[in-house]
Design a protein around this motif. Structure first.
Motif: not given
Length: 330
Positions: A58-65
């Motif tokens: 599963i791909r997610m962006p790199r951010s605290i959110f």
């Protein structure tokens, strides 16, 4: 490492892994996973990895959110019996999870003292990371490290006595894939495989090569594996020094791991780093019986027995150790 976890369903959060030793260890961990386990791995949207049977990506962006969203996804979709979450990139979940949670710590910056000169921005970043690590760490988490040194640092950094597992996991090198060259040690290049963070100590290393040339009259080849795109300023400084001083230094961009193992097998590994959580190139050089010249630091002795050691804070000491190695290996 997954074989050490008793749960059958594993969610691996590796959103902040992009390259270097972390990427190598993540690849090895996923490929060693038993087919008896169900594995979901959350990675960032730029990380390059080939499909692995039995692993859902599963791909997610790199951010605290995005990290917060990951915790919510785990709570919603993976809150089932016999399921565990493995946070692969140093930081625990932002939210408390009802399932068993493991935290793999491989960053010395967030658990150890910052004993080196860095920019104000870098120091602030590390301070924030340390704070986040402490705020999110909980007694019910199990912290996984690779050496006793890291275990001691994690224990010292937290206000409670954590559950710790020391798992020095790494894939055994397949000797059948290595092409050994029949060269004496004196004719082998010195190889440094490292990212460009300040603790990797590249500047002292290249200054040592200047001392080797001017004081000892020695000109061994130094090969630096360094990603110029990720560390353009450091790359330019090293290129300029090597060019101006006419040093026998070659800088190579990151290479495929199989090619890197061949390079390690046919080189002298030099490792001037100030501190490490593990030191994967040292482990691989040790497995390949390649000679090692390294910092006289505890993290080195955790994983290997180098032929020569030096004070990494002194370019003179590094040069002297290299000269001693060459004199003993004509």
């Amino acid at each position: 490492m997954l074989e050490e976890l008793p749960q059958e369903n594993i969610v691996i959060v590796a959103q902040n892994i992009s390259s270097g030793g972390g990427a190598v260890l993540l690849n090895q961990t996923l490929r060693q996973a038993s087919t008896k386990k169900s594995v979901v791995c959350i990675i960032n949207d730029t990380f390059q990895i080939e499909p692995i049977p039995g692993v859902e990506f599963i791909r997610m962006p790199r951010s605290i959110f995005a990290r917060l969203k990951i915790d919510l996804v785990i709570l919603k979709n993976h809150n089932t019996p016999n399921t565990a979450a493995l946070y692969f990139g140093n930081f625990p979940p932002l939210l408390p999870l009802p399932i068993k949670t493991y935290v793999f710590c491989q960053n010395r910056y967030i658990v150890g003292p910052l004993d080196l000169k860095v920019s104000r921005i870098f120091a602030i970043k590390v301070a924030l990371q340390k704070t986040l690590f402490k705020l999110c760490s909980r007694k019910e988490h199990t912290f996984i490290v690779q050496t006793k040194t890291m275990a001691a640092l994690v224990k010292q950094s937290l206000h409670f006595s954590p559950i710790l597992k020391v798992l020095p996991f790494t894939e055994k090198v397949s000797w059948e894939k290595i092409r050994f060259e029949n060269k004496p040690n004196s004719q082998k290049p010195f190889l440094y495989v490292a990212s460009g963070e300040p603790h990797k100590n590249h500047l002292n290393l290249i200054l040592a090569w200047e001392i080797l040339s001017s004081k000892f009259g020695l000109h061994p080849e130094l090969v630096l594996i360094l990603n110029a795109k990720n560390y353009p300023t450091l790359h330019k400084i090293l290129v300029d020094i090597a060019s101006q001083k006419r040093l026998n230094v070659r800088i190579v961009n990151e290479m495929e791991h199989s090619n890197l193992l061949n390079a390690i097998a046919n080189s002298v590994t030099i490792y001037p780093s100030l501190f490490e959580s593990f030191g994967l190139p040292l482990v691989e050089a040790n497995q390949l019986n390649a000679p090692i010249v390294a910092s006289d630091r505890e993290f080195v002795r955790d994983v290997c027995d180098p032929q020569e050691t030096f004070n990494p804070m002194s370019a003179e000491s590094i040069a002297t150790a290299v000269a001693a190695f060459l004199n003993k290996n004509p």
